[in-house]
Structures are given as structure tokens and as C-alpha cells.
Motif scaffolding. Structure first.
Motif, PDB file in Angstrom:
ATOM      1  N   VAL A 217       0.852  -1.189   0.000  1.00  0.00           N
ATOM      2  CA  VAL A 217       0.000   0.000   0.000  1.00  0.00           C
ATOM      3  C   VAL A 217       0.889   1.239   0.000  1.00  0.00           C
ATOM      4  N   ALA A 218       0.697   2.089  -0.997  1.00  0.00           N
ATOM      5  CA  ALA A 218       1.521   3.299  -1.134  1.00  0.00           C
ATOM      6  C   ALA A 218       0.616   4.526  -1.115  1.00  0.00           C
ATOM      7  N   PRO A 219       0.474   5.161   0.066  1.00  0.00           N
ATOM      8  CA  PRO A 219      -0.352   6.368   0.122  1.00  0.00           C
ATOM      9  C   PRO A 219       0.376   7.533  -0.537  1.00  0.00           C
ATOM     10  N   GLY A 220      -0.399   8.473  -1.043  1.00  0.00           N
ATOM     11  CA  GLY A 220       0.220   9.640  -1.682  1.00  0.00           C
ATOM     12  C   GLY A 220      -0.795  10.307  -2.581  1.00  0.00           C
ATOM     13  N   PHE A 221      -0.305  11.216  -3.404  1.00  0.00           N
ATOM     14  CA  PHE A 221      -1.209  11.986  -4.245  1.00  0.00           C
ATOM     15  C   PHE A 221      -1.372  11.363  -5.633  1.00  0.00           C
ATOM     16  N   GLY A 222      -2.491  11.700  -6.240  1.00  0.00           N
ATOM     17  CA  GLY A 222      -2.786  11.154  -7.561  1.00  0.00           C
ATOM     18  C   GLY A 222      -1.768  11.536  -8.605  1.00  0.00           C
ATOM     19  N   GLU A 223      -1.447  12.812  -8.635  1.00  0.00           N
ATOM     20  CA  GLU A 223      -0.564  13.288  -9.711  1.00  0.00           C
ATOM     21  C   GLU A 223       0.843  12.739  -9.602  1.00  0.00           C
ATOM     22  N   THR A 224       1.253  12.339  -8.401  1.00  0.00           N
ATOM     23  CA  THR A 224       2.606  11.784  -8.235  1.00  0.00           C
ATOM     24  C   THR A 224       2.531  10.249  -8.132  1.00  0.00           C
ATOM     25  N   ALA A 225       2.061   9.749  -6.985  1.00  0.00           N
ATOM     26  CA  ALA A 225       2.040   8.295  -6.781  1.00  0.00           C
ATOM     27  C   ALA A 225       1.103   7.600  -7.781  1.00  0.00           C
ATOM     28  N   GLY A 226      -0.098   8.164  -7.966  1.00  0.00           N
ATOM     29  CA  GLY A 226      -1.072   7.541  -8.875  1.00  0.00           C
ATOM     30  C   GLY A 226      -0.540   7.488 -10.291  1.00  0.00           C
ATOM     31  N   GLN A 227       0.005   8.615 -10.726  1.00  0.00           N
ATOM     32  CA  GLN A 227       0.543   8.660 -12.086  1.00  0.00           C
ATOM     33  C   GLN A 227       1.723   7.696 -12.255  1.00  0.00           C
ATOM     34  N   ALA A 228       2.602   7.644 -11.245  1.00  0.00           N
ATOM     35  CA  ALA A 228       3.770   6.757 -11.345  1.00  0.00           C
ATOM     36  C   ALA A 228       3.334   5.298 -11.483  1.00  0.00           C
ATOM     37  N   LEU A 229       2.264   4.937 -10.773  1.00  0.00           N
ATOM     38  CA  LEU A 229       1.760   3.560 -10.878  1.00  0.00           C
ATOM     39  C   LEU A 229       1.158   3.337 -12.268  1.00  0.00           C
ATOM     40  N   GLY A 230       0.408   4.327 -12.740  1.00  0.00           N
ATOM     41  CA  GLY A 230      -0.208   4.219 -14.068  1.00  0.00           C
ATOM     42  C   GLY A 230       0.823   4.124 -15.184  1.00  0.00           C
ATOM     43  N   ARG A 231       1.982   4.739 -14.971  1.00  0.00           N
ATOM     44  CA  ARG A 231       3.012   4.762 -16.019  1.00  0.00           C
ATOM     45  C   ARG A 231       4.102   3.702 -15.815  1.00  0.00           C
TER      46      ARG A 231
END
Ligand code: NAP
Ligand code: MG
Length: 496
Positions: A217-231
Motif C-alpha cells: 500500500v503506497a499512500p500519496g497523491f494522484g498526480e505523483t504516486a497515482g501517475q507513477a503507478l499508471g506509467r
């Protein structure tokens, strides 16, 4: 709840897990950064939570990949995985009060909803996929007698899951339960508004015997953590629940990285169609009120557009307005409270702006419309109803995600269907009538992933859930969800 719990006292006793859970242990973000996790009950800071970014996502994906490749989980027999997941479900049940309290403090829903609604559903979800996984058979294709073609379902690998804050743990469970049951490793990014229950549940997963690295589980913000996971180039599948706007980003991330498979559970603008011939109009009115005010309307399939046949309009609407008073917000930690806080002030302001817009566009505000309980320091909005709404108005087109009902009159069934379908969304539609033929005809004509007839209940874990149109694609819940977390392998043996 059988035993009365002093929730305020419990809240004081809580030990909040505030670090990322990567490789089987709680760790700080590599940057050392944290972000404040605040409670919409009163604005208090609950914890400083690790703020993961690309480096942490990479650590989590690497650990998930390693676990997947060693086969510690992916190569276990379905029966072994079932045993561990059943233990996980038992631990969730055992700790349900604590997890429910985390949900309430973190995102504002009433404790009775969190405990009796969310947590029961989460436990059921994990148990259901645990029980399902050793009962799924694969296929043999109808080839000539001189060949044998095995069509096997294999886990897809590393799954990224990005989820919203409205049902924090339940939306996560709809992803992690089928993904884990199918043998995958997982990296979950909870919403920044509600990371706490996911962190605690990861610890319970480890306690149940899910090997290190399998559930991160990696909490954080969408634009940083979310985007990094998506990419991330080593994530095989990305399962998202959230807004349509952000859902589209994940398609782009996939296209610009490794073509990972993407499934999207996005927004909705559910039409709730009430015909004059409905046998139990009072039940329909209760359904209409609960459909928009439950969880403060922060529900993807909230019945936000009330379509009423013109000849019962006045009578029906006044009953819904009366029922709305039962949903005036109260203290979320009081077990008797039916409606709690909005998730945060940003969302509260967004909803209030929609209310203003509705008035500017000429709809009639007939109930509510204000932020209340300001003395608490929290975020509360009165149940709000608009009448004389046109389907072209913003309050009928956009997902408000708040306790705001838009009422539209119609004259004929054809008109009702046309209004209902005139939306970019197609998650759910509700329909009330005593005419069986009409019900079936209209259900077929509605472009929605779920149509409910004479109730608002779209069913439990055993039925699929997901959208048509820009409400997304792929299905959560039911055996159909397994398709998102597996891929088919054909082994063709020729002995001709
Ligand atoms: P959201 O803003 O779309 O956020 C959802 C998740 O995506 C959060 O974890 C968010 O992180 C992350 N995110 C935000 N921007 C991102 C970006 N640029 N790149 C990568 N990830 C990003 O939605 P929300 O406000 O949390 O939740 C409300 C929405 O969820 C509504 O539209 C609702 O309809 C939808 N929903 C759908 C379903 C369904 O099953 N169809 C169920 C529940 C909710 P942050 O927390 O940092 O923003
Ligand atoms: Mg919060």
C-alpha cells in the motif's frame, strides 16, 4: 452492532498506521515526506502519512514483481490461497470496529454505516473470492480429435489499484480480493483523503499469511504516486475507481508506457424513474431519498436525477422532501446518526458551487442548500433538492457527488428513457412501475450497467457492477471481476 461502543473513547485509543506498507513492512517515503491526514468531522489532523512518489512506487512494484516471480503466492494452489484469504477475512471481521472507526474519522461517514455497511461488505467480499477461487475450472477447446487445446487462466502479474475515498476500504477490496485470489501481487494507492484503513488492512493481510511483497500500500497523491503507478513499465494491469476525468488519464498512461491493461470504474448520474402506476409509491420515495442522501450522495451510483411522471410530481416530491429531513447531518460518531460529514472542505465547496449554479440556471431550490454544523469545524451540507430541473442544466449533467437531488418531470415512457439516456454516464438506472411489460421494455432501452426495478438495491458481491459509456469498462464484483486479473493461455498439443 450488538454491543454499544463508546466510539469517542475508542478513537482516543487508536494506534494509527501512517507509513507505506512495502515488502511486508511499514516504511517511510524515500523522500521522508509526509502529508497531513485530516478528519472532516472537526478538521483535526489524525496523522502525518508517508507521501509516496515515483521512487516509492518503484520500490513497491519491484517488491511485488519479486514476490510474483518467486511464486510464493502466484504458484500456491487455489486451495492454499483460499485458506489464507479466509483467515484474512476473519481478521478483518475481528478488527471491524477499528477499521470502521478509521473510515468514519477519515472520510466522515456515520459509524453505523461504516460498521454495518462497509465493513460487512468488505469481509463478505474477501470471503467470497476466497471461496470462489478453488471452484473455477478452465477450458478445453473443441479442436479436432488429433489435438488438445488447454485454455488456462493465469494471474496477470503485478496489479496496480487506484481507488477513491467514498467507500475507501470497500472500493479497495473490490480490487484486491479478486486480484489476490487469482494469484497476483498488488500495489494499492488509496485516495489522499482516506489512506488509513488500507494501511491497517495490509498489516492484517500479512498477519493472515499473505507473503511479503504480495500486498503493498503506497499512500500519496494522484498526480505523483497515482501517475507513477499508471506509467510504471512493470505493472501489468491497472484497476481504477474514481472520476471519469482521471480514468481517462490512465488510458493515456498505459498508451505512453507499456500498454498495461486498464479497467475503469468511473462516475455516474443515475436516473431514478418513477411512474405513476408504482404500487408502493412510499417505498419509491424512500428509495429516492436514500438513493441520493446515503453517504451524503458521495456514491458513484447515487440516484441524483429523479425523473417523475408529471401527474404524481407534486405529491411524490413533497414526500421526498419530508423524508429528506431524516438525512440532516449529525455527529458521525453517534450510532444513531444517519448522515455524517462530507469528505473534506474542497468537496463541500465544490458541491456548494453546483448548488449556486443550479439556482443561476433557473432550477428551483426547494430544500436545503447550505453548509451547516459549522461550529464543529467540520464539513456538513443539508440535504438539498432542486425541482424544475432541465436535463441540459449542469446539475443534471455533471456528477456533483454530494447530497443534491435534481428533479425532472416527464410525460411518457419514451420521454423518460430519452432523458435517462441523455448523459455521458451509464453506470446505473432505477425504475419504479407496477407494469411488468413496461419495466422489461424500459430496462432493455436503458443504457446502463445495472438497472434496478422497484428497489434501489443493485445486489451484493455475487452480481457484476460497472458502467456503460463514460462510466467506464470492466466489472467489479462477481466472477466477472476475475477476468481483469487474469490472462488466457492456450497450450496446443498436436498428435496428428
Ligand atoms: P478521483 O479524483 O478520480 O480520484 C480517484 C483516485 O485517483 C485517487 O486515488 C486519486 O488520488 C487518483 N488520482 C487523481 N488524479 C490522478 C492523476 N492525475 N493520476 C493518477 N491518479 C490520480 O475521484 P475521487 O474524487 O477520489 O472519487 C470520486 C469519484 O469516484 C466519482 O467520480 C465517483 O463516481 C467515482 N467512483 C466510481 C465508482 C464505480 O464503481 N464506478 C465507485 C466509487 C466512486 P488523490 O486522492 O490524490 O486525488
Ligand atoms: Mg481524511
Amino acid at each position: 452492532m450488538n454491543i454499544a461502543v463508546d466510539w469517542r473513547a475508542e478513537a482516543k485509543r487508536l494506534t494509527i498506521r501512517n507509513q507505506a506498507f512495502i515488502g511486508g513492512a511499514f516504511v517511510p517515503a524515500a523522500s521522508g515526506k509526509t502529508f497531513p491526514c485530516t478528519s472532516p468531522l472537526d478538521g483535526a489532523v489524525l496523522a502525518e502519512v508517508s507521501e509516496c512518489d515515483a521512487e516509492d512506487i518503484d520500490r513497491a512494484v519491484t517488491s511485488a514483481r519479486k514476490a510474483f516471480d518467486t511464486g510464493v503466492w502466484s504458484n500456491q494452489s487455489p486451495k492454499q490461497r483460499k485458506r489464507v484469504l479466509l483467515k484474512f477475512a476473519d481478521l478483518i471481521q475481528k478488527n471491524a470496529n477499528e477499521l470502521a472507526l478509521l473510515e468514519t474519522l477519515d472520510m466522515g461517514k456515520p459509524i453505523s454505516n461504516a460498521r454495518n455497511g462497509d465493513l460487512r461488505a468488505v469481509t463478505e467480499c474477501v470471503r467470497w473470492y476466497a471461496e470462489a477461487i478453488d471452484k473455477l475450472y478452465d477450458e478445453i477447446a473443441p479442436t479436432p480429435r488429433t489435438a488438445l487445446a488447454l485454455i488456462e487462466r493465469e494471474p496477470i502479474g503485478v496489479v496496480g489499484a487506484v481507488v477513491p475515498w467514498n467507500f475507501p476500504l470497500l472500493m479497495a477490496a473490490w480490487k484486491f480480493a479478486p486480484a489476490l485470489a487469482a494469484g497476483n501481487s498488488l500495489v494499492l494507492k488509496p485516495a489522499e483523503q482516506s489512506p488509513l484503513s488500507a494501511l491497517r488492512v495490509a498489516e492484517l493481510a500479512a498477519e493472515a499469511g499473505i507473503p511479503a511483497g504480495v500486498f503493498n500500500v503506497a499512500p500519496g497523491f494522484g498526480e505523483t504516486a497515482g501517475q507513477a503507478l499508471g506509467r510504471h513499465a512493470d505493472v501489468d494491469a491497472l484497476a481504477f475507481t474514481g472520476s471519469t476525468e482521471v480514468g481517462k488519464y490512465f488510458l493515456k498512461y498505459s498508451a505512453e508506457s507499456n500498454m498495461k491493461s486498464v479497467s475503469l470504474e468511473c462516475g455516474g448520474k443515475t436516473p431514478n424513474i418513477v411512474f405513476a402506476d408504482t404500487a408502493d409509491l412510499d417505498a419509491a420515495a424512500r428509495g429516492a431519498a436514500d438513493g441520493i442522501f446515503y453517504n451524503s450522495g458521495q456514491v458513484c451510483d447515487a440516484a441524483s436525477r429523479l425523473l417523475v411522471e408529471d401527474r404524481i410530481h407534486d405529491r411524490f416530491l413533497s414526500r421526498v422532501m419530508e423524508l429528506a429531513q431524516q438525512y440532516r447531518p449529525g455527529d458521525p460518531l453517534d450510532e444513531k446518526t444517519r448522515r455524517g460529514a462530507m469528505v473534506d472542505q474542497t468537496q463541500t465547496t465544490r458541491v456548494l458551487n453546483f448548488i449556486e449554479k443550479g439556482q443561476q440556471e433557473g432550477a428551483a431550490l426547494v430544500t436545503g442548500g447550505k453548509q451547516v454544523r459549522r461550529e464543529t469545524g467540520g464539513c456538513y451540507i443539508d440535504p438539498t433538492i432542486f425541482d424544475r430541473v432541465e436535463n441540459s442544466m449542469a446539475i443534471a449533467r455533471e456528477e456533483i457527488f454530494g447530497p443534491v437531488l435534481s428533479t425532472i418531470s416527464f410525460h411518457t415512457p419514451e420521454e423518460a428513457v430519452a432523458i435517462a439516456n441523455d448523459s455521458k454516464y451509464g453506470l446505473e438506472a432505477n425504475l419504479w412501475t407496477n407494469d411488468l411489460t413496461k419495466a422489461h421494455r424500459i430496462a432493455r432501452a436503458l443504457r446502463a450497467g445495472t438497472v434496478t426495478i422497484n428497489n434501489r438495491d443493485g445486489g451484493g458481491i455475487e452480481v457484476p457492477f460497472g458502467g456503460y459509456k463514460q462510466s467506464g469498462f470492466g466489472r467489479d464484483k462477481s466472477l466477472h471481476a476475475i477476468a481483469k486479473y487474469t490472462q488466457l493461455k492456450t497450450t496446443y498439443i498436436s498428435f496428428g
